[in-house]
Design an enzyme around this catalytic site. Sequence first.
Site, PDB file in Angstrom:
ATOM      1  N   GLU A 128       0.851 -26.161  29.486  1.00  0.00           N
ATOM      2  CA  GLU A 128       1.233 -25.185  30.629  1.00  0.00           C
ATOM      3  C   GLU A 128       2.863 -25.086  30.697  1.00  0.00           C
ATOM      4  O   GLU A 128       3.502 -25.904  30.614  1.00  0.00           O
ATOM      5  CB  GLU A 128       0.983 -25.856  31.950  1.00  0.00           C
ATOM      6  CG  GLU A 128      -0.844 -25.516  32.251  1.00  0.00           C
ATOM      7  CD  GLU A 128      -1.365 -26.004  33.606  1.00  0.00           C
ATOM      8  OE1 GLU A 128      -0.437 -26.597  34.649  1.00  0.00           O
ATOM      9  OE2 GLU A 128      -2.365 -25.628  33.765  1.00  0.00           O
ATOM     10  N   CYS A 153      10.002 -23.394  33.090  1.00  0.00           N
ATOM     11  CA  CYS A 153      10.062 -24.868  33.082  1.00  0.00           C
ATOM     12  C   CYS A 153       8.932 -25.259  32.069  1.00  0.00           C
ATOM     13  O   CYS A 153       7.956 -24.816  32.029  1.00  0.00           O
ATOM     14  CB  CYS A 153       9.297 -25.142  34.676  1.00  0.00           C
ATOM     15  SG  CYS A 153       9.018 -27.079  34.624  1.00  0.00           S
ATOM     16  N   CYS A 172       0.994 -36.797  29.614  1.00  0.00           N
ATOM     17  CA  CYS A 172       2.159 -37.581  29.563  1.00  0.00           C
ATOM     18  C   CYS A 172       1.813 -39.204  29.741  1.00  0.00           C
ATOM     19  O   CYS A 172       0.504 -39.611  30.349  1.00  0.00           O
ATOM     20  CB  CYS A 172       2.856 -37.471  31.061  1.00  0.00           C
ATOM     21  SG  CYS A 172       4.376 -38.378  31.150  1.00  0.00           S
ATOM     22  N   CYS A 220       2.711 -41.576  36.287  1.00  0.00           N
ATOM     23  CA  CYS A 220       3.505 -41.899  37.682  1.00  0.00           C
ATOM     24  C   CYS A 220       2.399 -41.507  38.819  1.00  0.00           C
ATOM     25  O   CYS A 220       1.460 -40.477  38.604  1.00  0.00           O
ATOM     26  CB  CYS A 220       4.500 -40.700  37.779  1.00  0.00           C
ATOM     27  SG  CYS A 220       5.795 -41.001  36.755  1.00  0.00           S
ATOM     28  N   CYS A 249       1.546 -37.735  40.202  1.00  0.00           N
ATOM     29  CA  CYS A 249       1.818 -36.796  39.441  1.00  0.00           C
ATOM     30  C   CYS A 249       0.281 -36.358  38.663  1.00  0.00           C
ATOM     31  O   CYS A 249      -0.329 -37.252  38.116  1.00  0.00           O
ATOM     32  CB  CYS A 249       2.808 -36.962  38.250  1.00  0.00           C
ATOM     33  SG  CYS A 249       2.728 -35.870  36.892  1.00  0.00           S
ATOM     34  N   GLY A 280       5.036 -34.045  30.270  1.00  0.00           N
ATOM     35  CA  GLY A 280       5.490 -34.927  29.595  1.00  0.00           C
ATOM     36  C   GLY A 280       6.840 -35.551  30.011  1.00  0.00           C
ATOM     37  O   GLY A 280       7.660 -34.959  30.888  1.00  0.00           O
ATOM     38  N   SER A 333      15.196 -33.414  32.329  1.00  0.00           N
ATOM     39  CA  SER A 333      14.605 -34.264  33.575  1.00  0.00           C
ATOM     40  C   SER A 333      13.966 -35.295  32.985  1.00  0.00           C
ATOM     41  O   SER A 333      12.916 -35.339  32.292  1.00  0.00           O
ATOM     42  CB  SER A 333      13.820 -33.580  34.615  1.00  0.00           C
ATOM     43  OG  SER A 333      13.291 -34.433  35.471  1.00  0.00           O
ATOM     44  N   SER A 351      14.653 -38.448  37.492  1.00  0.00           N
ATOM     45  CA  SER A 351      13.529 -38.464  38.647  1.00  0.00           C
ATOM     46  C   SER A 351      13.607 -39.926  39.148  1.00  0.00           C
ATOM     47  O   SER A 351      13.102 -40.915  38.654  1.00  0.00           O
ATOM     48  CB  SER A 351      12.203 -38.276  37.906  1.00  0.00           C
ATOM     49  OG  SER A 351      12.130 -37.259  37.121  1.00  0.00           O
ATOM     50  N   LEU A 352      14.204 -39.974  40.451  1.00  0.00           N
ATOM     51  CA  LEU A 352      14.314 -41.424  40.926  1.00  0.00           C
ATOM     52  C   LEU A 352      13.308 -41.828  42.041  1.00  0.00           C
ATOM     53  O   LEU A 352      12.695 -42.698  41.799  1.00  0.00           O
ATOM     54  CB  LEU A 352      15.656 -41.255  41.789  1.00  0.00           C
ATOM     55  CG  LEU A 352      16.259 -42.854  42.218  1.00  0.00           C
ATOM     56  CD1 LEU A 352      16.568 -43.544  40.956  1.00  0.00           C
ATOM     57  CD2 LEU A 352      17.698 -42.354  42.778  1.00  0.00           C
ATOM     58  N   HIS A 353      13.297 -40.731  43.077  1.00  0.00           N
ATOM     59  CA  HIS A 353      12.036 -40.818  43.867  1.00  0.00           C
ATOM     60  C   HIS A 353      11.804 -42.169  44.811  1.00  0.00           C
ATOM     61  O   HIS A 353      11.013 -42.237  45.642  1.00  0.00           O
ATOM     62  CB  HIS A 353      10.569 -40.703  43.232  1.00  0.00           C
ATOM     63  CG  HIS A 353      10.644 -39.233  42.344  1.00  0.00           C
ATOM     64  ND1 HIS A 353      11.387 -38.203  42.555  1.00  0.00           N
ATOM     65  CD2 HIS A 353      10.103 -39.109  41.144  1.00  0.00           C
ATOM     66  CE1 HIS A 353      11.197 -37.383  41.566  1.00  0.00           C
ATOM     67  NE2 HIS A 353      10.418 -37.876  40.798  1.00  0.00           N
ATOM     68  N   CYS A 386       5.834 -28.724  40.656  1.00  0.00           N
ATOM     69  CA  CYS A 386       6.167 -30.030  40.253  1.00  0.00           C
ATOM     70  C   CYS A 386       4.901 -31.082  40.326  1.00  0.00           C
ATOM     71  O   CYS A 386       4.439 -31.242  41.529  1.00  0.00           O
ATOM     72  CB  CYS A 386       7.476 -30.580  40.968  1.00  0.00           C
ATOM     73  SG  CYS A 386       8.987 -30.316  40.086  1.00  0.00           S
TER      74      CYS A 386
HETATM   75  S1  SF4 Z   1       6.262 -37.255  36.756  1.00  0.00           S
HETATM   76 FE1  SF4 Z   1       6.885 -36.608  34.689  1.00  0.00          FE
HETATM   77  S2  SF4 Z   1       6.933 -38.834  33.754  1.00  0.00           S
HETATM   78 FE2  SF4 Z   1       5.613 -39.155  35.395  1.00  0.00          FE
HETATM   79  S3  SF4 Z   1       3.574 -38.757  34.901  1.00  0.00           S
HETATM   80 FE3  SF4 Z   1       4.326 -36.980  35.507  1.00  0.00          FE
HETATM   81  S4  SF4 Z   1       5.018 -35.835  33.663  1.00  0.00           S
HETATM   82 FE4  SF4 Z   1       5.007 -37.962  33.159  1.00  0.00          FE
END
Ligand code: SF4
Length: 332
Positions: A81, A95, A102, A106, A109, A152, A184, A207-209, A324
């Site tokens: 995508e 994007c 991936c 996370c 996600c 990814g 990123s 990507s800190l979060h 996102c």
């Molecule tokens: S946020 Fe990014 S690194 Fe984390 S699982 Fe999703 S695609 Fe992968």
Amino acid sequence: MDLIQFQKLFKKEPKYRLGQAKKALFQDLIQNWQTAKVLPLSLREELNKECSIEISEKTFISKDKNTVKALLTLEDGLKVETVLMRHKDKRNTVCVSSQVGCPLDCSFCATGKMGFKRSLEAWEIVEQVLFFARYLKKIKERITNIVFMGMGEPFLNYQNVIEAIKILNDKEGFNLGARHFSISTVGIVEGIEELAKEKLQINLAISLHAPNDELRSKLMPINKKYPIKKILNAIDDYIEKTRRRVMFEYIMIRDLNDSEEEAKTLARLMKKPLYFVNLISYNPTGIFKPSLSSRIKKFKEILEKEGVAVTQRYRFGEDIEAACGQLVAKPR
Ligand code: SF4
């Protein structure tokens, strides 16, 4: 398209032919080599047979028409995508994805939940951009920015990501300035180190979060391998070498990482020159809830009061699952 085969075909041609082909492909945005009339018929036929530039896709457009998601089918049948975000100020950001699925899982996600299939070839990344360049050409608009924030982890596919950027940055080809690219990463230190050595003025985002390792490891298992201190050390080296700003992305999740205490801890980490924080409202993927806007406002105020540079990102494409953390390449 097989890039090696592409180069090979032009080895036996006069030098200027490659330039003509690149112009046709990246500037005229042809969809089939047959229409590149400047090339001899036999070469066009060979290109069509061995280096097809046709893209198999399905598109989804958000209600406000500002977000377009495309599901591209790759040569081996896997799907990836890519998303176009059309900003009010006429910027058009694509994007792109760097992998199918991936491996990093996370917890917030949707891409992570689909597992990992494989990394993309450089051409498969370029193709995502070309698709939207062709799409925008129909309405006389152009791509202005490319962000590696799709499916990814780009630094787990470093070589192909950099090769794709170089192809798209090439003056003879797509000719998008390096400063218009952003990568990123979750903070793969080796990737940050490599990027610092490249002579490419592209933007880097982390990507800190979460402001501490305990919470970050819960949200992002990769934090056990690359904890916050290790990442920030690599970033400080990167900044010293490149003198470029680095963005830290922070997804705001309700009652998870959005307390005043967490804002203060984050401020202590982020109060450095050339660091800046981007707060992003979480896009529900069925696991967590987004922070209340009053909470985001308070969080932002605390950071600002502590002298941290901070921005807030507008949320795109929620209704077509193009935001996102929502890209999953479901077969539809
Ligand atoms: S946020 Fe990014 S690194 Fe984390 S699982 Fe999703 S695609 Fe992968």
